[in-house]
Design a protein around this motif. Structure first.
Motif, short mmCIF file in Angstrom:
data_model
loop_
_atom_site.label_atom_id
_atom_site.label_comp_id
_atom_site.label_asym_id
_atom_site.label_seq_id
_atom_site.Cartn_x
_atom_site.Cartn_y
_atom_site.Cartn_z
N PHE A 139 -3.82 -8.49 -5.54
CA PHE A 139 -3.71 -9.43 -4.12
C PHE A 139 -3.19 -8.32 -3.07
O PHE A 139 -2.96 -7.73 -2.77
CB PHE A 139 -2.36 -10.18 -4.94
CG PHE A 139 -2.88 -11.40 -5.39
CD1 PHE A 139 -3.04 -12.69 -5.23
CD2 PHE A 139 -3.23 -11.14 -7.21
CE1 PHE A 139 -2.85 -13.87 -6.40
CE2 PHE A 139 -3.48 -11.99 -7.73
CZ PHE A 139 -3.39 -13.43 -7.47
N ALA A 140 -3.17 -9.36 -1.64
CA ALA A 140 -2.68 -8.62 -0.57
C ALA A 140 -1.86 -8.01 -0.94
O ALA A 140 -1.29 -6.66 -0.52
CB ALA A 140 -1.83 -9.33 0.34
N ASP A 141 -0.17 -8.14 -1.66
CA ASP A 141 1.02 -7.57 -1.78
C ASP A 141 1.40 -7.24 -3.16
O ASP A 141 2.27 -6.63 -3.71
CB ASP A 141 2.16 -8.46 -1.29
CG ASP A 141 1.89 -10.16 -2.13
OD1 ASP A 141 1.37 -9.79 -2.74
OD2 ASP A 141 2.79 -10.52 -2.16
N TRP B 222 0.73 -1.26 0.15
CA TRP B 222 0.00 0.14 -0.34
C TRP B 222 1.10 1.14 0.32
O TRP B 222 0.93 2.30 -0.65
CB TRP B 222 -0.84 -0.54 0.66
CG TRP B 222 -1.51 1.20 1.44
CD1 TRP B 222 -1.21 1.63 3.09
CD2 TRP B 222 -2.50 2.30 0.56
NE1 TRP B 222 -2.19 3.06 2.56
CE2 TRP B 222 -2.37 3.64 1.17
CE3 TRP B 222 -2.74 2.69 -0.76
CZ2 TRP B 222 -2.85 4.22 0.75
CZ3 TRP B 222 -3.40 3.52 -1.47
CH2 TRP B 222 -3.52 4.15 -0.93
N HIS B 223 2.32 1.44 0.94
CA HIS B 223 2.83 2.17 1.00
C HIS B 223 3.21 2.59 -0.81
O HIS B 223 3.84 3.98 -0.78
CB HIS B 223 4.33 2.19 2.07
CG HIS B 223 3.15 2.43 3.73
ND1 HIS B 223 3.98 2.51 4.36
CD2 HIS B 223 2.19 2.80 3.48
CE1 HIS B 223 3.52 2.82 5.29
NE2 HIS B 223 2.03 2.87 4.88
N ARG C 271 0.34 4.30 -2.68
CA ARG C 271 0.41 5.66 -2.54
C ARG C 271 1.39 6.57 -2.43
O ARG C 271 1.28 7.27 -3.39
CB ARG C 271 -0.22 5.77 -1.05
CG ARG C 271 -0.18 6.76 0.03
CD ARG C 271 0.09 7.17 1.50
NE ARG C 271 1.30 6.18 1.88
CZ ARG C 271 1.85 6.27 3.03
NH1 ARG C 271 0.96 6.30 4.22
NH2 ARG C 271 3.58 6.15 3.11
N ASP C 272 3.12 6.09 -2.42
CA ASP C 272 3.87 7.22 -2.36
C ASP C 272 4.34 6.52 -4.66
O ASP C 272 5.42 7.42 -5.14
CB ASP C 272 4.87 6.66 -1.67
CG ASP C 272 4.97 6.89 0.07
OD1 ASP C 272 3.78 7.54 -0.24
OD2 ASP C 272 4.73 6.33 0.51
N LEU C 273 4.23 6.07 -5.44
CA LEU C 273 3.79 6.15 -6.57
C LEU C 273 5.70 5.36 -6.59
O LEU C 273 6.00 6.08 -7.67
CB LEU C 273 3.67 7.20 -6.92
CG LEU C 273 2.67 8.55 -7.54
CD1 LEU C 273 2.88 9.49 -7.65
CD2 LEU C 273 2.12 7.68 -7.75
N GLN C 274 5.84 4.09 -5.59
CA GLN C 274 7.10 3.49 -5.66
C GLN C 274 6.72 1.73 -6.34
O GLN C 274 7.80 1.23 -6.12
CB GLN C 274 7.72 3.53 -4.65
CG GLN C 274 8.08 4.43 -3.83
CD GLN C 274 9.26 5.04 -5.07
OE1 GLN C 274 10.12 5.01 -5.22
NE2 GLN C 274 8.56 7.01 -5.36
N LEU C 275 6.41 1.51 -7.69
CA LEU C 275 5.65 0.65 -7.67
C LEU C 275 7.21 0.58 -8.44
O LEU C 275 7.59 0.75 -9.67
CB LEU C 275 4.35 0.37 -8.12
CG LEU C 275 3.12 0.58 -7.82
CD1 LEU C 275 2.30 -0.10 -8.64
CD2 LEU C 275 3.42 -0.79 -6.80
#
Length: 304
Positions: free
Chosen positions: A126-128, A67-68, A71-75
């Motif tokens: 998924f969860a992650d 999620w972080h 949220r922080d556009l770090q994918l």
């Protein structure tokens, strides 16, 4: 006299700008609202803005790390490819808004019997990780909220999108209070399937008669076995023969009969049901919009 609340969750956040030619039909979310009004199925006071999902609700389902990074556009570039959508603040808002729509629809259903989200059904999250245009799993988030708040004892998720609800199945693999049922095209995305509590993998080209026969055979047995006190319905219209990604052969009439059967059983058994739209990728945008509108039309006919 009891005055029912608005029952159609929608938001300007449901749409965002995608590259020209992108295969995700993002325009459908605004068009469905317009068509529901134009056809007289709904009036302006039937719609409401659901707001944004609380982080606490997101974290009941998704890992903090994932999620972080969303949220922080770090994918990572690979995660973005698997998602099929470019990360942006608008996508984060869209995901939170759509999840809030399903959560609010669930709360609405507890009061009025049915709640309707003009988005959602993001069952590949998924969860992650996110996959297949799905960032956050809206129905999982809403189901976890109901359980955490003591608003439901046993949840049944009826996923009739043409693609398996793999993320939902994975999230609730070890949660006996949520029963996941997915009826989908077998030889289709996702290539690697998860194990739902009940999977029905359909042969490619399955049409109205066989589809409805299998659904009529399975769903009453499930309701008797699971004895849910809440139902989530993923009403994807990518089961249509016109769908570019679906590989099944339902007609619009067959798709509507599917909705009538699922929602009719919930109404008959007095089971609150929250409806999310799921996918639809027909060549003509009008075919997608019409099929989704039929789902909402059926709901309004059953819960006038």
């Amino acid at each position: 006299m009891y005055d029912p609340m608005p029952r159609l969750a929608t938001s300007d956040h449901y749409t965002l700008t995608l590259p020209e030619g992108h295969r995700f039909p993002i325009a459908k979310y605004a068009l469905i609202r317009e068509q529901l009004l134009w056809q007289g199925i709904a009036v302006p006071t039937d719609f409401y803005e659901p707001g944004l999902c609380d982080e606490q609700d997101v974290l009941r389902v998704h890992t903090t790390e994932y999620w972080h990074r969303v949220r922080d556009l770090q994918l990572t570039p690979r995660e973005v490819r698997n998602l099929g959508l470019q990360q942006s603040p608008q996508l984060v808002r869209r995901s939170l808004s759509s999840s809030a729509g399903t959560l609010q629809s669930a709360l609405q259903a507890l009061q009025d019997g049915v709640g309707l989200n003009l988005a959602g059904g993001t069952h590949h999250a998924f969860a992650d990780r996110g996959e297949g245009f799905c960032v956050l799993n809206d129905q999982a988030i809403a189901a976890a909220h109901l359980l955490a708040k003591g608003l439901a004892r046993q949840v049944l998720i009826v996923d009739l999108d043409v693609h398996q609800g793999d993320g939902t199945a994975s999230i609730f693999r070890n949660e006996p209070r949520v029963f996941t049922f997915s009826m989908h095209a077998g030889a289709n995305y996702p290539l690697r399937k998860e194990q739902s509590d009940l999977d029905i993998a359909l042969e490619l080209g399955t049409g109205d008669a066989e589809y409805l026969r299998l659904l009529h055979e399975a769903l009453p047995k499930l309701l008797a076995q699971v004895q849910p006190d809440f139902v989530f319905y993923q009403a994807g219209v990518d089961v249509l023969a016109t769908d570019k990604l679906g590989k099944l052969s339902l007609t619009p009439a067959g798709c509507r009969l599917r909705d009538e059967y699922v929602l009719g059983l919930c109404r008959e058994q007095q089971l609150p049901v929250a409806v999310s739209m799921g996918g639809g990728y027909s060549e003509r945008l009008a075919d997608i919009v019409d099929a989704h509108c039929n789902t909402f039309r059926v709901a309004f006919e059953l819960w006038p």
